[in-house]
Design a protein around this motif. Sequence first.
Motif, PDB file in Angstrom:
ATOM      1  N   PRO A  70      27.847  -0.851 -27.089  1.00  0.00           N
ATOM      2  CA  PRO A  70      27.585  -1.158 -28.356  1.00  0.00           C
ATOM      3  C   PRO A  70      26.657  -2.133 -28.879  1.00  0.00           C
ATOM      4  CG  PRO A  70      29.843  -1.497 -28.276  1.00  0.00           C
ATOM      5  CD  PRO A  70      29.281  -1.169 -26.962  1.00  0.00           C
ATOM      6  N   VAL A  71      26.365  -3.113 -28.062  1.00  0.00           N
ATOM      7  CA  VAL A  71      25.303  -4.022 -28.374  1.00  0.00           C
ATOM      8  C   VAL A  71      23.938  -3.423 -27.770  1.00  0.00           C
ATOM      9  CG1 VAL A  71      24.606  -6.505 -27.847  1.00  0.00           C
ATOM     10  CG2 VAL A  71      26.944  -5.924 -28.174  1.00  0.00           C
ATOM     11  N   LEU A  72      23.997  -2.669 -26.727  1.00  0.00           N
ATOM     12  CA  LEU A  72      22.697  -2.681 -26.053  1.00  0.00           C
ATOM     13  C   LEU A  72      21.934  -1.338 -26.719  1.00  0.00           C
ATOM     14  CD1 LEU A  72      20.714  -2.512 -23.417  1.00  0.00           C
ATOM     15  CD2 LEU A  72      22.463  -0.826 -22.185  1.00  0.00           C
ATOM     16  N   ASN A  73      22.937  -0.377 -27.056  1.00  0.00           N
ATOM     17  CA  ASN A  73      22.137   0.824 -27.987  1.00  0.00           C
ATOM     18  C   ASN A  73      21.272   0.413 -29.130  1.00  0.00           C
ATOM     19  OD1 ASN A  73      22.989   2.827 -26.348  1.00  0.00           O
ATOM     20  ND2 ASN A  73      24.722   3.225 -27.535  1.00  0.00           N
ATOM     21  N   PRO A  74      21.745  -0.623 -30.259  1.00  0.00           N
ATOM     22  CA  PRO A  74      20.531  -0.978 -31.048  1.00  0.00           C
ATOM     23  C   PRO A  74      19.514  -1.744 -30.573  1.00  0.00           C
ATOM     24  CG  PRO A  74      23.111  -1.617 -31.616  1.00  0.00           C
ATOM     25  CD  PRO A  74      22.958  -0.968 -29.944  1.00  0.00           C
ATOM     26  N   ILE A  75      19.702  -2.474 -29.201  1.00  0.00           N
ATOM     27  CA  ILE A  75      18.752  -3.187 -29.061  1.00  0.00           C
ATOM     28  C   ILE A  75      17.546  -2.149 -28.467  1.00  0.00           C
ATOM     29  CG2 ILE A  75      18.019  -4.809 -27.144  1.00  0.00           C
ATOM     30  CD1 ILE A  75      20.596  -6.130 -27.486  1.00  0.00           C
ATOM     31  N   LEU A 133      33.863  11.382 -26.951  1.00  0.00           N
ATOM     32  CA  LEU A 133      32.884  12.472 -27.002  1.00  0.00           C
ATOM     33  C   LEU A 133      32.417  12.308 -28.660  1.00  0.00           C
ATOM     34  CD1 LEU A 133      34.398  15.842 -26.004  1.00  0.00           C
ATOM     35  CD2 LEU A 133      32.511  14.554 -24.916  1.00  0.00           C
ATOM     36  N   ASN A 134      32.925  12.052 -29.662  1.00  0.00           N
ATOM     37  CA  ASN A 134      32.361  11.499 -30.744  1.00  0.00           C
ATOM     38  C   ASN A 134      32.028  10.372 -31.071  1.00  0.00           C
ATOM     39  OD1 ASN A 134      32.708  14.208 -32.026  1.00  0.00           O
ATOM     40  ND2 ASN A 134      34.716  14.031 -32.202  1.00  0.00           N
ATOM     41  N   ASP A 135      32.078   9.271 -30.225  1.00  0.00           N
ATOM     42  CA  ASP A 135      31.636   7.869 -30.219  1.00  0.00           C
ATOM     43  C   ASP A 135      30.154   7.794 -30.524  1.00  0.00           C
ATOM     44  OD1 ASP A 135      30.783   5.250 -29.930  1.00  0.00           O
ATOM     45  OD2 ASP A 135      32.771   4.742 -28.663  1.00  0.00           O
ATOM     46  N   ALA A 136      29.621   7.376 -31.540  1.00  0.00           N
ATOM     47  CA  ALA A 136      28.097   7.317 -31.674  1.00  0.00           C
ATOM     48  C   ALA A 136      27.302   6.680 -30.421  1.00  0.00           C
ATOM     49  CB  ALA A 136      27.768   6.642 -32.894  1.00  0.00           C
ATOM     50  N   ASN A 137      27.976   5.640 -29.965  1.00  0.00           N
ATOM     51  CA  ASN A 137      27.522   5.156 -28.720  1.00  0.00           C
ATOM     52  C   ASN A 137      27.182   5.942 -27.478  1.00  0.00           C
ATOM     53  OD1 ASN A 137      27.117   2.198 -29.951  1.00  0.00           O
ATOM     54  ND2 ASN A 137      29.201   2.336 -29.983  1.00  0.00           N
ATOM     55  N   TYR A 138      27.716   6.937 -27.273  1.00  0.00           N
ATOM     56  CA  TYR A 138      27.635   7.801 -26.016  1.00  0.00           C
ATOM     57  C   TYR A 138      27.091   9.320 -26.450  1.00  0.00           C
ATOM     58  CZ  TYR A 138      30.375   3.868 -24.170  1.00  0.00           C
ATOM     59  OH  TYR A 138      30.844   2.541 -24.058  1.00  0.00           O
ATOM     60  N   GLN A 139      26.000   9.193 -27.345  1.00  0.00           N
ATOM     61  CA  GLN A 139      25.467  10.447 -27.492  1.00  0.00           C
ATOM     62  C   GLN A 139      24.264  11.029 -26.881  1.00  0.00           C
ATOM     63  OE1 GLN A 139      27.229  12.729 -29.757  1.00  0.00           O
ATOM     64  NE2 GLN A 139      28.923  11.105 -29.339  1.00  0.00           N
ATOM     65  N   PRO A 178      22.164 -10.731 -25.416  1.00  0.00           N
ATOM     66  CA  PRO A 178      21.312  -9.680 -26.019  1.00  0.00           C
ATOM     67  C   PRO A 178      19.906  -9.886 -25.952  1.00  0.00           C
ATOM     68  CG  PRO A 178      23.254 -10.124 -27.372  1.00  0.00           C
ATOM     69  CD  PRO A 178      23.440 -11.012 -26.427  1.00  0.00           C
ATOM     70  N   ASP A 179      19.397 -11.067 -25.776  1.00  0.00           N
ATOM     71  CA  ASP A 179      18.072 -11.584 -25.742  1.00  0.00           C
ATOM     72  C   ASP A 179      17.655 -11.033 -24.231  1.00  0.00           C
ATOM     73  OD1 ASP A 179      17.367 -12.411 -28.076  1.00  0.00           O
ATOM     74  OD2 ASP A 179      17.889 -14.508 -27.701  1.00  0.00           O
ATOM     75  N   ASP A 180      18.383 -11.175 -23.253  1.00  0.00           N
ATOM     76  CA  ASP A 180      18.303 -10.799 -21.952  1.00  0.00           C
ATOM     77  C   ASP A 180      17.932  -9.246 -21.782  1.00  0.00           C
ATOM     78  OD1 ASP A 180      18.581 -13.283 -20.697  1.00  0.00           O
ATOM     79  OD2 ASP A 180      20.781 -12.790 -20.439  1.00  0.00           O
ATOM     80  N   PHE A 181      18.558  -8.335 -22.483  1.00  0.00           N
ATOM     81  CA  PHE A 181      18.734  -7.029 -22.533  1.00  0.00           C
ATOM     82  C   PHE A 181      17.026  -6.663 -23.271  1.00  0.00           C
ATOM     83  CE2 PHE A 181      23.039  -6.870 -22.394  1.00  0.00           C
ATOM     84  CZ  PHE A 181      23.097  -6.015 -21.174  1.00  0.00           C
TER      85      PHE A 181
END
Length: 180
Positions: A105-110, A64-70, A167-170
């Motif tokens: 965690p890799v996808l969200n910043p992309i 719930l508090n993981d920034a990646n799942y908000q 990451p480039d594929d995303f």
Amino acid sequence: MKKLLLYLGIIVGLFVLLFIVNHQSEKAKEETRVSKIDPTANDKAKQLYGVEASKLRPETLAQLNDANYQNIIKTADLKNDLKDKKDMFVYYFQTTCPHCIATTPVLNPIAKTAGIDLKQFNLWEYEAGWNEFNIKATPTIIYYKGGKEVLRMEGGLSHDGQNGYSPDDFKKFFEEAKSK
């Protein structure tokens, strides 16, 4: 005969009492478990999933508090957005999926860098979503244009020697979707 009925009544009464006490004990344990994870778990659960924290699975509670799942989208909201023919990206994941755990965690910043509002749909909590949205594997990213699926990417980040995406594929996926 009366004694037998009396004893039988006492035994049934004891079982009912035992059931009630056990039920109350389980309820208290659940409330304690939720409050130990995070004192604000109920608020977060309502905000993200629209339910009490006690209705979520322990693995989801821990996230719930993981920034990646908000950026969770609820089933009803997703269905309404698709019905309203919105353009949107949806990331279908499961809380316990090791590929999702490595990819998110890799996808969200992309997505953020690409200017994408990547909605997250938790199939661990909404199991009916597998069939409703035709999901075969997690993670899966779908781009909907006008409420219709136009592009899909199934699978996660390549890690631990397993096949997957870079990451480039995303980045390319988001670029391609934006050009449609």
